[in-house]
Design a protein around this motif. Sequence first.
Motif, PDB file in Angstrom:
ATOM      1  N   THR A  54       5.671  -1.138 -13.620  1.00  0.00           N
ATOM      2  CA  THR A  54       5.618  -0.549 -12.486  1.00  0.00           C
ATOM      3  C   THR A  54       4.389  -0.233 -11.674  1.00  0.00           C
ATOM      4  O   THR A  54       3.347   0.192 -11.996  1.00  0.00           O
ATOM      5  CB  THR A  54       6.211   1.200 -12.645  1.00  0.00           C
ATOM      6  OG1 THR A  54       7.443   1.140 -13.535  1.00  0.00           O
ATOM      7  CG2 THR A  54       6.214   1.975 -11.440  1.00  0.00           C
ATOM      8  N   LEU A  55       4.601  -0.831 -10.397  1.00  0.00           N
ATOM      9  CA  LEU A  55       3.634  -1.088  -9.477  1.00  0.00           C
ATOM     10  C   LEU A  55       3.407  -0.085  -8.265  1.00  0.00           C
ATOM     11  O   LEU A  55       4.633  -0.037  -7.726  1.00  0.00           O
ATOM     12  CB  LEU A  55       3.494  -2.362  -9.100  1.00  0.00           C
ATOM     13  CG  LEU A  55       2.211  -2.793  -8.083  1.00  0.00           C
ATOM     14  CD1 LEU A  55       1.032  -2.567  -8.425  1.00  0.00           C
ATOM     15  CD2 LEU A  55       2.560  -4.128  -7.130  1.00  0.00           C
ATOM     16  N   GLN A  56       2.636   0.738  -8.348  1.00  0.00           N
ATOM     17  CA  GLN A  56       2.460   1.652  -7.189  1.00  0.00           C
ATOM     18  C   GLN A  56       1.336   1.243  -6.183  1.00  0.00           C
ATOM     19  O   GLN A  56       0.216   1.000  -6.708  1.00  0.00           O
ATOM     20  CB  GLN A  56       2.207   2.945  -7.585  1.00  0.00           C
ATOM     21  CG  GLN A  56       2.155   4.023  -6.375  1.00  0.00           C
ATOM     22  CD  GLN A  56       1.852   5.576  -6.769  1.00  0.00           C
ATOM     23  OE1 GLN A  56       1.865   5.733  -8.102  1.00  0.00           O
ATOM     24  NE2 GLN A  56       2.017   6.206  -5.829  1.00  0.00           N
ATOM     25  N   VAL A  57       1.485   1.124  -5.010  1.00  0.00           N
ATOM     26  CA  VAL A  57       0.588   0.614  -4.128  1.00  0.00           C
ATOM     27  C   VAL A  57       0.234   1.813  -2.994  1.00  0.00           C
ATOM     28  O   VAL A  57       1.239   2.152  -2.532  1.00  0.00           O
ATOM     29  CB  VAL A  57       1.027  -0.698  -3.274  1.00  0.00           C
ATOM     30  CG1 VAL A  57      -0.269  -1.035  -2.440  1.00  0.00           C
ATOM     31  CG2 VAL A  57       1.193  -1.903  -4.118  1.00  0.00           C
ATOM     32  N   LYS A  58      -1.129   2.417  -3.037  1.00  0.00           N
ATOM     33  CA  LYS A  58      -1.170   3.554  -2.442  1.00  0.00           C
ATOM     34  C   LYS A  58      -2.114   2.897  -0.952  1.00  0.00           C
ATOM     35  O   LYS A  58      -2.613   1.888  -1.160  1.00  0.00           O
ATOM     36  CB  LYS A  58      -2.302   4.303  -3.032  1.00  0.00           C
ATOM     37  CG  LYS A  58      -1.767   5.033  -4.211  1.00  0.00           C
ATOM     38  CD  LYS A  58      -2.678   5.959  -4.595  1.00  0.00           C
ATOM     39  CE  LYS A  58      -1.937   7.002  -5.962  1.00  0.00           C
ATOM     40  NZ  LYS A  58      -2.945   7.886  -6.147  1.00  0.00           N
ATOM     41  N   PRO A  59      -1.562   3.654  -0.297  1.00  0.00           N
ATOM     42  CA  PRO A  59      -2.082   3.214   1.393  1.00  0.00           C
ATOM     43  C   PRO A  59      -3.737   3.775   1.420  1.00  0.00           C
ATOM     44  O   PRO A  59      -4.126   4.322   0.476  1.00  0.00           O
ATOM     45  CB  PRO A  59      -1.437   4.124   2.372  1.00  0.00           C
ATOM     46  CG  PRO A  59      -0.861   5.204   1.685  1.00  0.00           C
ATOM     47  CD  PRO A  59      -0.520   4.717   0.090  1.00  0.00           C
ATOM     48  N   SER A  61       2.371   0.197 -16.242  1.00  0.00           N
ATOM     49  CA  SER A  61       2.295   0.668 -14.888  1.00  0.00           C
ATOM     50  C   SER A  61       0.602   0.411 -14.387  1.00  0.00           C
ATOM     51  O   SER A  61      -0.239   0.375 -15.176  1.00  0.00           O
ATOM     52  CB  SER A  61       2.380   2.205 -14.959  1.00  0.00           C
ATOM     53  OG  SER A  61       1.516   2.887 -15.673  1.00  0.00           O
ATOM     54  N   LEU A  62       0.790   0.390 -13.132  1.00  0.00           N
ATOM     55  CA  LEU A  62      -0.432   0.105 -12.311  1.00  0.00           C
ATOM     56  C   LEU A  62      -0.404   0.611 -10.987  1.00  0.00           C
ATOM     57  O   LEU A  62       0.918   0.887 -10.394  1.00  0.00           O
ATOM     58  CB  LEU A  62      -0.218  -1.444 -12.089  1.00  0.00           C
ATOM     59  CG  LEU A  62      -1.397  -2.233 -11.746  1.00  0.00           C
ATOM     60  CD1 LEU A  62      -2.743  -2.176 -12.691  1.00  0.00           C
ATOM     61  CD2 LEU A  62      -1.260  -3.855 -11.844  1.00  0.00           C
ATOM     62  N   VAL A  63      -1.682   1.183 -10.704  1.00  0.00           N
ATOM     63  CA  VAL A  63      -1.694   1.864  -9.527  1.00  0.00           C
ATOM     64  C   VAL A  63      -2.779   1.146  -8.752  1.00  0.00           C
ATOM     65  O   VAL A  63      -4.055   1.148  -9.182  1.00  0.00           O
ATOM     66  CB  VAL A  63      -2.117   3.471  -9.609  1.00  0.00           C
ATOM     67  CG1 VAL A  63      -2.252   3.856  -8.119  1.00  0.00           C
ATOM     68  CG2 VAL A  63      -0.837   4.099 -10.337  1.00  0.00           C
ATOM     69  N   VAL A  64      -2.579   0.796  -7.533  1.00  0.00           N
ATOM     70  CA  VAL A  64      -3.716   0.001  -6.550  1.00  0.00           C
ATOM     71  C   VAL A  64      -3.826   0.595  -5.300  1.00  0.00           C
ATOM     72  O   VAL A  64      -2.805   1.420  -4.880  1.00  0.00           O
ATOM     73  CB  VAL A  64      -3.619  -1.362  -6.735  1.00  0.00           C
ATOM     74  CG1 VAL A  64      -3.352  -1.993  -8.044  1.00  0.00           C
ATOM     75  CG2 VAL A  64      -2.385  -1.939  -6.050  1.00  0.00           C
ATOM     76  N   HIS A  65      -4.711   0.126  -4.529  1.00  0.00           N
ATOM     77  CA  HIS A  65      -4.617   0.387  -3.014  1.00  0.00           C
ATOM     78  C   HIS A  65      -4.255  -0.817  -2.228  1.00  0.00           C
ATOM     79  O   HIS A  65      -4.588  -2.053  -2.657  1.00  0.00           O
ATOM     80  CB  HIS A  65      -5.935   0.979  -2.698  1.00  0.00           C
ATOM     81  CG  HIS A  65      -6.137   2.394  -3.106  1.00  0.00           C
ATOM     82  ND1 HIS A  65      -6.926   2.511  -4.354  1.00  0.00           N
ATOM     83  CD2 HIS A  65      -6.014   3.540  -2.861  1.00  0.00           C
ATOM     84  CE1 HIS A  65      -6.859   3.782  -4.457  1.00  0.00           C
ATOM     85  NE2 HIS A  65      -6.527   4.414  -3.613  1.00  0.00           N
ATOM     86  N   GLU A  66      -3.958  -0.433  -1.193  1.00  0.00           N
ATOM     87  CA  GLU A  66      -3.330  -1.477  -0.079  1.00  0.00           C
ATOM     88  C   GLU A  66      -4.638  -2.691   0.105  1.00  0.00           C
ATOM     89  O   GLU A  66      -5.590  -2.307   0.019  1.00  0.00           O
ATOM     90  CB  GLU A  66      -3.252  -1.113   1.434  1.00  0.00           C
ATOM     91  CG  GLU A  66      -1.514  -0.728   1.370  1.00  0.00           C
ATOM     92  CD  GLU A  66      -1.337  -0.603   2.763  1.00  0.00           C
ATOM     93  OE1 GLU A  66      -1.951   0.052   3.367  1.00  0.00           O
ATOM     94  OE2 GLU A  66      -0.030  -0.946   3.302  1.00  0.00           O
ATOM     95  N   THR A 118      -2.035  -6.654  -1.235  1.00  0.00           N
ATOM     96  CA  THR A 118      -0.905  -5.901  -1.464  1.00  0.00           C
ATOM     97  C   THR A 118      -0.485  -4.763  -0.492  1.00  0.00           C
ATOM     98  O   THR A 118      -1.598  -4.322   0.206  1.00  0.00           O
ATOM     99  CB  THR A 118      -1.091  -4.983  -3.161  1.00  0.00           C
ATOM    100  OG1 THR A 118      -2.314  -4.203  -2.871  1.00  0.00           O
ATOM    101  CG2 THR A 118      -0.883  -6.039  -4.092  1.00  0.00           C
ATOM    102  N   GLN A 119       0.788  -4.485  -0.505  1.00  0.00           N
ATOM    103  CA  GLN A 119       0.997  -3.604   0.805  1.00  0.00           C
ATOM    104  C   GLN A 119       1.938  -2.598   0.180  1.00  0.00           C
ATOM    105  O   GLN A 119       2.568  -2.628  -1.283  1.00  0.00           O
ATOM    106  CB  GLN A 119       2.044  -4.365   1.847  1.00  0.00           C
ATOM    107  CG  GLN A 119       1.130  -5.567   2.406  1.00  0.00           C
ATOM    108  CD  GLN A 119       2.147  -6.329   3.174  1.00  0.00           C
ATOM    109  OE1 GLN A 119       3.349  -6.087   3.438  1.00  0.00           O
ATOM    110  NE2 GLN A 119       1.607  -7.250   3.868  1.00  0.00           N
TER     111      GLN A 119
END
Lengths: 112, 110
Positions: free
Chosen positions: B105-110, B10-15, B79-80
């Motif tokens: 699992t990729l989550q891209v935060k605004p 899993s990975l969490v990044v910002h736009e 990323t969007q």
Amino acid sequence: DAGVIQSPRHEVTEMGQEVTLRCKPISGHDYLFWYRQTMMRGLELLIYFNNNVPIDDSGMPEDRFSAKMPNASFSTLKIQPSEPRDSAVYFCASSSNIGEQYFGPGTRLTVT
Amino acid sequence: EDKVVQSPLSLVVHEGDTVTLNCSYEVTNFRSLLWYKQEKKAPTFLFMLTSSGIEKKSGRLSSILDKKELFSILNITATQTGDSAVYLCAVHGNTGKLIFGQGTTLQVKP
């Protein structure tokens, strides 16, 4: 083409009942695949057909599961009797070659 | 036994960030490697790779295969939030079966 069609989209049944899932592949595709997806186990291949003939059913969990493909445009996956641990999303996919597969929308099965 | 391992899980990044997803494999008689994107429904096809070193590109997504080191990467630039999904890697061996990895699992935060 409408893509791979599966029915029903949702199925809720009681333990011990027979469940039949249906799939219509994309016209002209020679391969048809049945998958099961759960949170615990991810995406698992159950069985696949080539030209209506089952090629590999090693992923079928046990004798309660059976799959048929009577013609090029229709396949069924049957579970009899169903158990709560069979609850999952079941995907059908088809392809015209041995690589790129197109997935149907899935059937979400809940066995209570 | 054939297997496909993806990382990270899993990975969490910002736009606007760039991400790299990894897929390593061991399979008998490798034929192709495929990437899929799965949102809340069925997996959708992204790329099929058969040759080493040739990058496949579609918009902000690109992928490359290294058949010597037995891995592939999927890059997503700028990323969007719509890129948030599970990314699945699958490898095709001689038997005709696709062996899937566990997914990233990729989550891209605004």
